[in-house]
Motif scaffolding. Structure first.
Motif, PDB file in Angstrom:
ATOM      1  N   TYR A  70       0.751  -1.333   0.082  1.00  0.00           N
ATOM      2  CA  TYR A  70       0.038   0.063   0.098  1.00  0.00           C
ATOM      3  C   TYR A  70       1.006   1.209  -0.056  1.00  0.00           C
ATOM      4  O   TYR A  70       0.397   2.532  -0.607  1.00  0.00           O
ATOM      5  N   ILE A  71       2.292   1.095   0.312  1.00  0.00           N
ATOM      6  CA  ILE A  71       2.877   2.289   0.440  1.00  0.00           C
ATOM      7  C   ILE A  71       3.339   2.459  -1.048  1.00  0.00           C
ATOM      8  O   ILE A  71       3.413   3.610  -1.519  1.00  0.00           O
ATOM      9  N   PHE A  72       3.411   1.486  -1.734  1.00  0.00           N
ATOM     10  CA  PHE A  72       3.825   1.595  -3.258  1.00  0.00           C
ATOM     11  C   PHE A  72       2.444   1.969  -3.944  1.00  0.00           C
ATOM     12  O   PHE A  72       2.688   3.101  -4.886  1.00  0.00           O
ATOM     13  N   LEU A  73       1.274   1.773  -3.343  1.00  0.00           N
ATOM     14  CA  LEU A  73       0.252   2.056  -4.154  1.00  0.00           C
ATOM     15  C   LEU A  73       0.012   3.699  -3.843  1.00  0.00           C
ATOM     16  O   LEU A  73      -0.435   4.316  -4.908  1.00  0.00           O
ATOM     17  N   SER A  74       0.293   4.142  -2.641  1.00  0.00           N
ATOM     18  CA  SER A  74       0.072   5.811  -2.341  1.00  0.00           C
ATOM     19  C   SER A  74       1.144   6.278  -3.331  1.00  0.00           C
ATOM     20  O   SER A  74       0.461   7.556  -3.923  1.00  0.00           O
ATOM     21  N   PHE A  75       2.238   5.894  -3.539  1.00  0.00           N
ATOM     22  CA  PHE A  75       3.210   6.748  -4.369  1.00  0.00           C
ATOM     23  C   PHE A  75       2.661   6.665  -5.783  1.00  0.00           C
ATOM     24  O   PHE A  75       3.016   7.828  -6.468  1.00  0.00           O
ATOM     25  N   LEU A  76       2.035   5.357  -6.267  1.00  0.00           N
ATOM     26  CA  LEU A  76       1.628   5.491  -7.529  1.00  0.00           C
ATOM     27  C   LEU A  76       0.587   6.484  -7.719  1.00  0.00           C
ATOM     28  O   LEU A  76       0.505   6.987  -8.830  1.00  0.00           O
ATOM     29  N   SER A  77      -0.132   6.583  -6.716  1.00  0.00           N
ATOM     30  CA  SER A  77      -1.571   7.716  -6.821  1.00  0.00           C
ATOM     31  C   SER A  77      -0.832   8.990  -6.898  1.00  0.00           C
ATOM     32  O   SER A  77      -1.402   9.771  -7.864  1.00  0.00           O
ATOM     33  N   PHE A  78       0.106   9.151  -6.241  1.00  0.00           N
ATOM     34  CA  PHE A  78       0.757  10.573  -6.294  1.00  0.00           C
ATOM     35  C   PHE A  78       1.325  10.882  -7.634  1.00  0.00           C
ATOM     36  O   PHE A  78       1.117  11.978  -8.145  1.00  0.00           O
ATOM     37  N   THR A  79       2.052   9.929  -7.960  1.00  0.00           N
ATOM     38  CA  THR A  79       2.583   9.945  -9.315  1.00  0.00           C
ATOM     39  C   THR A  79       1.698  10.294 -10.472  1.00  0.00           C
ATOM     40  O   THR A  79       1.873  11.053 -11.459  1.00  0.00           O
ATOM     41  N   ASP A  80       0.504   9.453 -10.386  1.00  0.00           N
ATOM     42  CA  ASP A  80      -0.568   9.532 -11.329  1.00  0.00           C
ATOM     43  C   ASP A  80      -1.308  11.259 -11.261  1.00  0.00           C
ATOM     44  O   ASP A  80      -1.662  11.717 -12.174  1.00  0.00           O
ATOM     45  N   ILE A  81      -1.274  11.387  -9.812  1.00  0.00           N
ATOM     46  CA  ILE A  81      -1.747  13.098  -9.907  1.00  0.00           C
ATOM     47  C   ILE A  81      -1.034  13.853 -10.525  1.00  0.00           C
ATOM     48  O   ILE A  81      -1.444  14.696 -11.479  1.00  0.00           O
ATOM     49  N   CYS A  82       0.400  13.729 -10.236  1.00  0.00           N
ATOM     50  CA  CYS A  82       1.661  14.687 -11.093  1.00  0.00           C
ATOM     51  C   CYS A  82       1.311  14.581 -12.588  1.00  0.00           C
ATOM     52  O   CYS A  82       1.618  15.559 -13.441  1.00  0.00           O
TER      53      CYS A  82
END
Length: 319
Positions: A70-82
């Protein structure tokens, strides 16, 4: 786009021209279609932004989700936003304009952010696949192998790799000589369309493209290698129930990765003669606008832990 607009975007000096502005052709020339696309893309962008942001907050608020996956998933979500925010707002603004002009510097910055986040997504997807590989192949050693220190290094490595690769591509690309018309046949500053306007040595242009492709294939190799071991391990599991659970865990990830890498490779590897500009734009829309909203949906809708966490957060907020 008229001749006056093109002249405004170029400074002429004798027989040579210095590019100061680019002209984006946008998604479509049809005004009626643009008016239809605007509310659709606006809704997609807002839903993508809110969903990804909500997923990040949910993972941070719920302690049971403080695991590598889920840590990886949260960073993936952040990257998708950017990633989506570097393209969608400008694209939405351009839909309402007759002249879609972007400065040389703004174009370079947009491509830098797009390439950085795109490369980071590739690396994060590889890290997430490796995480599932360890969880399925070596479940007893999972906590020791996927320690917080390693997770932090993998996330940092994804962003550093993306940053350095993007910086190298951007500097190389925007230091080329541009002497052809400054019209980018796309709705954002993308590498193939930009370097096609350059009159520099074709070898230099191909080298820049290969830089980007190298990172994509490196990540894809790690993903396919991990998936191979995952499938082999699943087939060795005696319990049909455990096998089904493991396959279910991998299915969502494989779906997301197939969509992302499939569209990306179609855009950057296929020669321009093999598809039309319209097809290229459709693939790009899918890659840079739709994928950021599909990732959180694919990873969270069928995830029981995410659903439980969401229910508990909602209950807390209502009491």
């Amino acid at each position: 786009m008229g001749l006056d607009g093109i002249k405004k975007a170029m400074d002429f000096n004798g027989n040579h021209s210095t590019m100061t502005m680019f002209v984006l052709l946008g998604l479509s020339d049809e005004k009626e279609l643009q008016l239809i696309l605007f509310p659709i893309f606006l809704e997609i962008y807002l839903v993508s932004f809110i969903w990804n942001l909500g997923l990040i907050l949910l993972i941070r608020m719920y302690s049971r989700l403080h695991t590598p996956m889920y840590i990886f998933l949260s960073f993936l979500s952040f990257t998708d936003i950017c990633y989506s925010s570097s393209i969608s707002p400008r694209t939405l603004s351009d839909i309402l304009k007759d002249e879609k002009m972007i400065s040389f510097i703004a174009c370079a910055i947009q491509y830098f952010v797009v390439a950085w986040m795109g490369m980071a997504v590739c690396c994060l997807l590889a890290a997430m696949t490796y995480d599932r590989y360890v969880a399925i192949v070596s479940p007893l050693q999972y906590s020791a192998i996927m320690a917080p220190g390693l997770c932090g290094k993998m996330v940092a490595g994804a962003y550093v790799t993306g940053f350095l690769s993007s910086l190298s591509q951007t500097v190389s690309c925007f230091n080329l000589n541009y002497c052809s018309p400054n019209i980018i046949q796309h709705f954002f500053c993308d590498l193939p369309q930009i370097i096609s306007l350059s009159c520099s040595n074709p070898f230099i242009r191909q080298r820049i493209l290969l830089e980007a492709i190298f990172i994509v294939f490196g990540s894809l190799f790690v993903i396919l290698w991990s998936c191979g071991f995952i499938v082999a391990s699943i087939l060795n599991i005696c319990s049909a129930k455990c096998s089904a659970k493991a396959f279910n865990t991998c299915a969502s990830r494989l779906t997301a990765m197939t969509l992302f890498f499939g569209t990306a490779l179609s855009v950057y590897l296929c020669p321009s003669s093999s598809h039309s500009m319209k097809q290229d734009k459709v693939l790009s829309v899918f890659c840079v606008i739709l994928i950021p909203i599909l990732n959180p949906l694919i990873y969270s809708l069928r995830n029981k832990e995410i659903k439980v966490a969401l229910e508990k957060v909602i209950k807390r907020s209502t009491h």
